[in-house]
Motif scaffolding. Structure first.
Motif, PDB file in Angstrom:
ATOM      1  N   VAL A 179       0.833  -1.203   0.000  1.00 52.50           N
ATOM      2  CA  VAL A 179       0.000   0.000   0.000  1.00 52.50           C
ATOM      3  C   VAL A 179       0.871   1.259   0.000  1.00 52.50           C
ATOM      4  O   VAL A 179       0.599   2.228  -0.726  1.00 52.50           O
ATOM      5  N   ILE A 180       1.929   1.266   0.787  1.00 51.66           N
ATOM      6  CA  ILE A 180       2.829   2.424   0.843  1.00 51.66           C
ATOM      7  C   ILE A 180       3.479   2.652  -0.521  1.00 51.66           C
ATOM      8  O   ILE A 180       3.559   3.783  -1.021  1.00 51.66           O
ATOM      9  N   VAL A 181       3.939   1.571  -1.139  1.00 54.33           N
ATOM     10  CA  VAL A 181       4.522   1.677  -2.480  1.00 54.33           C
ATOM     11  C   VAL A 181       3.477   2.166  -3.477  1.00 54.33           C
ATOM     12  O   VAL A 181       3.764   2.963  -4.379  1.00 54.33           O
ATOM     13  N   LEU A 182       2.240   1.694  -3.295  1.00 50.99           N
ATOM     14  CA  LEU A 182       1.155   2.106  -4.181  1.00 50.99           C
ATOM     15  C   LEU A 182       0.905   3.609  -4.080  1.00 50.99           C
ATOM     16  O   LEU A 182       0.695   4.286  -5.095  1.00 50.99           O
ATOM     17  N   VAL A 183       0.923   4.138  -2.864  1.00 54.70           N
ATOM     18  CA  VAL A 183       0.723   5.582  -2.683  1.00 54.70           C
ATOM     19  C   VAL A 183       1.833   6.355  -3.387  1.00 54.70           C
ATOM     20  O   VAL A 183       1.583   7.370  -4.057  1.00 54.70           O
ATOM     21  N   MET A 184       3.072   5.882  -3.259  1.00 52.23           N
ATOM     22  CA  MET A 184       4.174   6.549  -3.949  1.00 52.23           C
ATOM     23  C   MET A 184       4.007   6.468  -5.465  1.00 52.23           C
ATOM     24  O   MET A 184       4.262   7.436  -6.184  1.00 52.23           O
ATOM     25  N   ALA A 185       3.553   5.310  -5.963  1.00 52.90           N
ATOM     26  CA  ALA A 185       3.370   5.148  -7.405  1.00 52.90           C
ATOM     27  C   ALA A 185       2.270   6.062  -7.928  1.00 52.90           C
ATOM     28  O   ALA A 185       2.409   6.663  -9.007  1.00 52.90           O
ATOM     29  N   ILE A 219      -6.523   9.648  -2.938  1.00 52.57           N
ATOM     30  CA  ILE A 219      -6.817  10.847  -2.148  1.00 52.57           C
ATOM     31  C   ILE A 219      -5.609  11.242  -1.320  1.00 52.57           C
ATOM     32  O   ILE A 219      -5.266  12.426  -1.201  1.00 52.57           O
ATOM     33  N   GLY A 220      -4.931  10.249  -0.735  1.00 51.33           N
ATOM     34  CA  GLY A 220      -3.729  10.547   0.026  1.00 51.33           C
ATOM     35  C   GLY A 220      -2.640  11.160  -0.832  1.00 51.33           C
ATOM     36  O   GLY A 220      -1.986  12.135  -0.429  1.00 51.33           O
ATOM     37  N   ALA A 221      -2.437  10.611  -2.041  1.00 46.76           N
ATOM     38  CA  ALA A 221      -1.408  11.146  -2.934  1.00 46.76           C
ATOM     39  C   ALA A 221      -1.769  12.545  -3.425  1.00 46.76           C
ATOM     40  O   ALA A 221      -0.907  13.430  -3.512  1.00 46.76           O
ATOM     41  N   SER A 301       9.647  17.127  -6.501  1.00 44.22           N
ATOM     42  CA  SER A 301       9.532  15.771  -5.981  1.00 44.22           C
ATOM     43  C   SER A 301       8.356  15.061  -6.633  1.00 44.22           C
ATOM     44  O   SER A 301       7.274  15.618  -6.761  1.00 44.22           O
ATOM     45  N   ALA A 302       8.578  13.808  -7.034  1.00 45.60           N
ATOM     46  CA  ALA A 302       7.523  13.043  -7.705  1.00 45.60           C
ATOM     47  C   ALA A 302       6.468  12.560  -6.722  1.00 45.60           C
ATOM     48  O   ALA A 302       5.320  12.359  -7.095  1.00 45.60           O
ATOM     49  N   PHE A 303       6.854  12.363  -5.472  1.00 46.84           N
ATOM     50  CA  PHE A 303       5.910  11.913  -4.450  1.00 46.84           C
ATOM     51  C   PHE A 303       6.448  12.289  -3.079  1.00 46.84           C
ATOM     52  O   PHE A 303       7.604  12.714  -2.945  1.00 46.84           O
ATOM     53  N   SER A 304       5.598  12.129  -2.071  1.00 49.47           N
ATOM     54  CA  SER A 304       5.993  12.440  -0.697  1.00 49.47           C
ATOM     55  C   SER A 304       6.125  11.132   0.085  1.00 49.47           C
ATOM     56  O   SER A 304       5.133  10.441   0.334  1.00 49.47           O
ATOM     57  N   LEU A 305       7.337  10.797   0.442  1.00 51.02           N
ATOM     58  CA  LEU A 305       7.563   9.580   1.234  1.00 51.02           C
ATOM     59  C   LEU A 305       6.922   9.698   2.610  1.00 51.02           C
ATOM     60  O   LEU A 305       6.355   8.726   3.134  1.00 51.02           O
ATOM     61  N   LYS A 306       6.957  10.895   3.178  1.00 45.51           N
ATOM     62  CA  LYS A 306       6.346  11.114   4.487  1.00 45.51           C
ATOM     63  C   LYS A 306       4.849  10.828   4.449  1.00 45.51           C
ATOM     64  O   LYS A 306       4.310  10.144   5.328  1.00 45.51           O
TER      65      LYS A 306
END
Length: 416
Positions: A179-185, A219-221, A301-306
């Motif tokens: 799921v975490i990887v999915l949010v980053m993707a 929504i999170g991304a 930045s392409a995504f937020s790791l935080k």
């Protein structure tokens, strides 16, 4: 029908070796140059080197192929040391050595050798474009994000335990990692869409498509993108709300696959919810088009790791809560079980109820309320994620849309 002696496999494999060398050599010949500083190898040298590898493997197997490759490497070292040049690159020398090995590979596996040769030739041909991509088009932040994503996906995720753990065995670390990887993707997909189509079109499009993967994660991304770039907030809100359209469409599909009577009971709620989500999302998209957001934002930045880690933490807490409710109250209450499951995944909740209908344990007329309860619980999770990931400004725009969608679904159930 007899096979001509000239077409027997050993001959074909040798021809493949010559072709492999000629293919790579053709590209190198175009870059060979002229004069004393020219490259030491061209079309003929590469074809002969590949043939030498094939002959070596045919006569002595891997051992003789290794001897041939070592001999070529020695000759290349001597040639490189004596040749005057301004470019200290070793591309041609390394590719020539690889060509020898590919020639040997043509004997046992010509298809694999040909595939590798084509790939290498393409990489050589795209030298200028790749150089521009790495040094100009990709920023340092983007490269850092790519390395983080690659490490998370290829290194860390495979090492994470894939078994239920924790209270009520509610947590599977590997699933949370996915799921975490999915949010980053999804965040990276939105970023790419912005770079390609601009914020006003890219983010709504990315949100609508990413919703088929996970509306909550989308929504999170989108919230993270809005927090990072406030000028894109309107487009991010549109993408977040449009992701719920995918939720409605997916629910209709899974209900159709599990229980058609359940789908018939849910037709109006799903239509009302879907139309509301589309209208709200389109209105926000039109508003984003009037918003003075940059059409071609600069690299970032392409995504937020935080945000991805926070999302994973929130999901873990929701999983524990849902498992605790089910363990405490048992599975006899369909409404409670559907609500608890909906906190995590509204489709799982709907499938469980539809399965009971298909098994004759629940009447189709009684299925709508538990399914809508699961959808409402999932909406609550989305509201929480929107507030945490995107801040107050993002949540104040997304939450009304989510609330309108769920109210429309409940209103649809009253008309049936």
């Amino acid at each position: 029908m007899e096979t001509l002696p000239i077409l027997v496999p050993p001959v074909l494999n040798l021809v493949s070796a010559i072709a492999v060398g000629a293919l790579i050599g053709t590209e190198r010949e175009r870059r060979k140059g002229e004069g004393p500083a020219r490259s030491p190898a061209g079309l003929r040298t590469f074809a002969i080197a590949s043939t030498a590898g094939a002959v070596g493997f045919s006569l002595g197997g891997a051992v003789l192929l290794a001897v041939v490759a070592a001999s070529v490497a020695g000759l290349l070292a001597v040639s490189y040391g004596k040749r005057p040049h301004q470019d200290p690159g070793l591309t041609t020398e390394i590719v020539l050595l690889l060509t020898v090995l590919l020639g040997g590979l043509c004997i046992p596996a010509p298809q694999m050798a040909a595939a590798i040769a084509v790939t290498v030739t393409v990489l050589l041909h795209l030298k200028a474009w790749l150089h521009t991509l790495v040094t100009t088009l990709i920023s340092k932040d983007e490269l850092d994000d790519a390395l983080i994503f690659a490490a998370a996906t290829l290194v860390i995720l495979p090492l994470v335990p894939d078994r239920p753990m924790g209270s009520w065995l509610a947590l599977n670390p590997h699933s949370l990692g996915i799921v975490i990887v999915l949010v980053m993707a999804i965040g990276a997909a939105g970023y790419l869409a912005v770079r390609l189509f601009g914020a006003r079109f890219g983010l709504p499009l990315s949100g609508a498509l990413s919703g088929f993967v996970s509306s909550t994660a989308t929504i999170g991304a989108m919230g993270a993108r809005a927090l990072q770039s406030p000028e894109m907030r309107a487009a991010c809100v549109a993408g977040a709300v449009l992701s719920t359209v995918a939720t409605v469409l997916q629910m209709a599909l899974v209900l159709a696959a599990v229980s058609l009577p359940t789908l018939r009971q849910m037709i109006l709620p799903l239509v009302f919810a879907g139309v509301t989500a589309v209208v709200y999302g389109v209105v926000l998209t039109l508003a984003a088009m009037r918003h003075p957001a940059p059409e071609a934002p600069g690299p970032g930045s392409a995504f937020s790791l935080k945000t991805a880690l926070i999302f994973g933490t929130v999901l873990a807490l929701v999983l524990v809560l849902a498992a605790g409710l089910q363990a405490h109250f048992g599975g006899s209450g369909v409404l409670l079980a559907a609500t608890a499951a909906g906190l995590v995944d509204t489709h799982a909740s709907a499938i469980s109820v539809a399965t009971l209908v298909a098994a004759g344990k629940v009447a189709p007329e009684a299925a709508a309320v538990p399914i809508l309860a699961g959808l409402s619980a999932n909406t609550a999770t989305k509201i929480l994620v929107a507030a945490i990931s995107g801040g107050r400004g993002f949540a104040l725009r997304v939450v009304p849309g989510l609330v309108l969608v769920i109210l429309a679904a409940w209103a649809g159930s009253l008309f049936w």
